[in-house]
Design a protein around this motif. Structure first.
Motif, mmCIF file in Angstrom:
data_model
loop_
_atom_site.group_PDB
_atom_site.id
_atom_site.type_symbol
_atom_site.label_atom_id
_atom_site.label_comp_id
_atom_site.label_asym_id
_atom_site.label_seq_id
_atom_site.Cartn_x
_atom_site.Cartn_y
_atom_site.Cartn_z
ATOM 1 N N LEU A 45 0.825 -1.203 0.000
ATOM 2 C CA LEU A 45 0.000 0.000 0.000
ATOM 3 C C LEU A 45 0.866 1.263 0.000
ATOM 4 C CD1 LEU A 45 -2.851 1.089 0.005
ATOM 5 C CD2 LEU A 45 -2.894 0.834 2.475
ATOM 6 N N LYS A 46 1.924 1.286 0.788
ATOM 7 C CA LYS A 46 2.851 2.431 0.799
ATOM 8 C C LYS A 46 3.437 2.669 -0.587
ATOM 9 C CE LYS A 46 4.445 2.189 5.586
ATOM 10 N NZ LYS A 46 5.573 1.885 6.461
ATOM 11 N N THR A 47 3.828 1.580 -1.238
ATOM 12 C CA THR A 47 4.402 1.679 -2.580
ATOM 13 C C THR A 47 3.382 2.245 -3.562
ATOM 14 O OG1 THR A 47 5.851 -0.195 -2.135
ATOM 15 C CG2 THR A 47 5.487 0.362 -4.453
ATOM 16 N N LEU A 48 2.151 1.781 -3.484
ATOM 17 C CA LEU A 48 1.087 2.266 -4.362
ATOM 18 C C LEU A 48 0.811 3.754 -4.132
ATOM 19 C CD1 LEU A 48 -1.139 1.627 -6.458
ATOM 20 C CD2 LEU A 48 -2.627 1.064 -4.514
ATOM 21 N N ILE A 49 0.784 4.165 -2.875
ATOM 22 C CA ILE A 49 0.542 5.567 -2.536
ATOM 23 C C ILE A 49 1.638 6.450 -3.123
ATOM 24 C CG2 ILE A 49 0.496 7.223 -0.606
ATOM 25 C CD1 ILE A 49 -0.871 4.920 1.023
ATOM 26 N N GLN A 50 2.872 6.001 -3.010
ATOM 27 C CA GLN A 50 4.001 6.769 -3.572
ATOM 28 C C GLN A 50 3.967 6.769 -5.098
ATOM 29 O OE1 GLN A 50 7.307 4.845 -1.654
ATOM 30 N NE2 GLN A 50 7.201 6.176 0.152
ATOM 31 N N LYS A 51 3.754 5.607 -5.682
ATOM 32 C CA LYS A 51 3.748 5.471 -7.135
ATOM 33 C C LYS A 51 2.662 6.332 -7.780
ATOM 34 C CE LYS A 51 2.976 2.059 -10.764
ATOM 35 N NZ LYS A 51 2.508 0.706 -11.038
ATOM 36 N N GLU A 52 1.468 6.334 -7.167
ATOM 37 C CA GLU A 52 0.337 7.088 -7.715
ATOM 38 C C GLU A 52 0.292 8.526 -7.198
ATOM 39 O OE1 GLU A 52 -1.704 5.918 -10.074
ATOM 40 O OE2 GLU A 52 -0.625 4.013 -10.101
ATOM 41 N N ASN A 53 1.256 8.883 -6.367
ATOM 42 C CA ASN A 53 1.337 10.230 -5.794
ATOM 43 C C ASN A 53 0.015 10.641 -5.113
ATOM 44 O OD1 ASN A 53 2.759 12.531 -5.123
ATOM 45 N ND2 ASN A 53 2.086 13.631 -6.950
ATOM 46 N N ILE A 54 -0.481 9.757 -4.278
ATOM 47 C CA ILE A 54 -1.737 9.997 -3.557
ATOM 48 C C ILE A 54 -1.411 10.772 -2.289
ATOM 49 C CG2 ILE A 54 -3.726 8.923 -2.453
ATOM 50 C CD1 ILE A 54 -3.193 6.474 -4.308
ATOM 51 N N GLU A 55 -1.896 11.995 -2.213
ATOM 52 C CA GLU A 55 -1.521 12.881 -1.109
ATOM 53 C C GLU A 55 -2.464 12.842 0.081
ATOM 54 O OE1 GLU A 55 -0.887 16.771 -2.695
ATOM 55 O OE2 GLU A 55 0.584 16.074 -4.158
ATOM 56 N N ASN A 56 -3.686 12.363 -0.094
ATOM 57 C CA ASN A 56 -4.649 12.417 1.009
ATOM 58 C C ASN A 56 -4.757 11.106 1.793
ATOM 59 O OD1 ASN A 56 -5.898 11.045 -1.074
ATOM 60 N ND2 ASN A 56 -7.914 11.928 -0.681
ATOM 61 N N VAL A 57 -3.799 10.202 1.619
ATOM 62 C CA VAL A 57 -3.747 8.971 2.408
ATOM 63 C C VAL A 57 -2.451 8.982 3.203
ATOM 64 C CG1 VAL A 57 -3.631 6.459 2.342
ATOM 65 C CG2 VAL A 57 -5.124 7.667 0.739
ATOM 66 N N ILE A 58 -2.602 8.839 4.507
ATOM 67 C CA ILE A 58 -1.436 8.865 5.397
ATOM 68 C C ILE A 58 -1.327 7.526 6.115
ATOM 69 C CG2 ILE A 58 -0.346 10.004 7.364
ATOM 70 C CD1 ILE A 58 -2.105 12.487 6.612
ATOM 71 N N MET A 59 -0.158 6.923 6.041
ATOM 72 C CA MET A 59 0.124 5.666 6.743
ATOM 73 C C MET A 59 0.821 6.015 8.062
ATOM 74 S SD MET A 59 -0.711 3.121 4.520
ATOM 75 C CE MET A 59 0.223 1.734 5.099
ATOM 76 N N HIS A 60 0.155 5.741 9.167
ATOM 77 C CA HIS A 60 0.698 6.092 10.483
ATOM 78 C C HIS A 60 1.501 4.973 11.131
ATOM 79 C CE1 HIS A 60 -1.462 9.921 10.835
ATOM 80 N NE2 HIS A 60 -2.436 9.305 10.196
ATOM 81 N N GLY A 61 1.370 3.763 10.620
ATOM 82 C CA GLY A 61 2.077 2.646 11.238
ATOM 83 C C GLY A 61 1.377 2.144 12.484
ATOM 84 N N ARG A 62 2.120 1.432 13.268
ATOM 85 C CA ARG A 62 1.587 0.767 14.456
ATOM 86 C C ARG A 62 1.592 1.709 15.666
ATOM 87 N NH1 ARG A 62 1.302 -4.902 15.077
ATOM 88 N NH2 ARG A 62 1.144 -5.468 17.261
ATOM 89 N N TYR A 63 0.569 1.599 16.490
ATOM 90 C CA TYR A 63 0.480 2.349 17.744
ATOM 91 C C TYR A 63 0.483 1.360 18.902
ATOM 92 C CZ TYR A 63 -0.759 6.969 15.894
ATOM 93 O OH TYR A 63 -0.737 8.191 15.284
ATOM 94 N N PRO A 64 0.946 1.778 20.069
ATOM 95 C CA PRO A 64 0.864 0.904 21.249
ATOM 96 C C PRO A 64 -0.602 0.622 21.595
ATOM 97 C CG PRO A 64 2.288 2.789 21.678
ATOM 98 C CD PRO A 64 1.622 3.038 20.368
#
Length: 150
Positions: free
Chosen positions: A12-31
């Motif tokens: 998903l991160k790769t797709l977001i970068q490849k398609e230059n999608i600016e309104n999706v943010i990947m925050h990762g894992r939280y405790p």
């Protein structure tokens, strides 16, 4: 806003970068101790599990966490998890292996989430008081054991 580091996070991160999608943010894992606060800020919650006959027999623990915040749930899931969501009108589900259905149901979920917020909260609260109530479950289990093994 996407929270977590599931099996498709890197794709998903790769797709977001490849398609230059600016309104999706990947925050990762939280405790774990921060998740209730994070989930409470969401309009809807997503649970996605691969189609697998073993997995389909279980109700994912994550669903109980979702119930505590009472938000609409979009399930890309089959089996027991799907049944719990749909039978209690907690959200909408799509089959994990049907991309067109996932997209169509996601669009449906947008209006469902905004128009069913209170109903979902009430259903979630009811499930937590009954089906997922630890005291009631322990009592039923104890009664069953007493009855069966006496």
């Amino acid at each position: 806003n996407i929270i977590g580091d599931g099996s498709s996070a890197e794709t998903l991160k790769t797709l977001i970068q490849k398609e230059n999608i600016e309104n999706v943010i990947m925050h990762g894992r939280y405790p774990y101790n921060q998740m209730h606060s994070v989930l409470s800020q969401s309009d809807a919650l997503v649970i996605s599990l691969v189609a697998n006959s073993g997995i389909e027999l279980t109700e994912p623990l994550k669903l109980q966490s979702y119930l505590t915040v009472g938000k609409p749930i979009y399930g890309v899931i089959e089996g027991a998890g799907k049944e719990l969501i749909e039978n209690n009108r907690l959200g909408i589900c799509a089959a994990p292996d049907r991309v067109d259905e996932i997209a169509a149901k996601f669009r449906e979920m947008v209006s469902f989430a905004s128009s069913n917020r209170d109903k979902v909260k009430n259903s979630a609260d009811q499930l937590l008081k009954t089906r997922f109530n630890k005291q009631l479950l322990v009592k039923k289990l104890t009664e069953y054991i007493d009855k069966t093994y006496k």
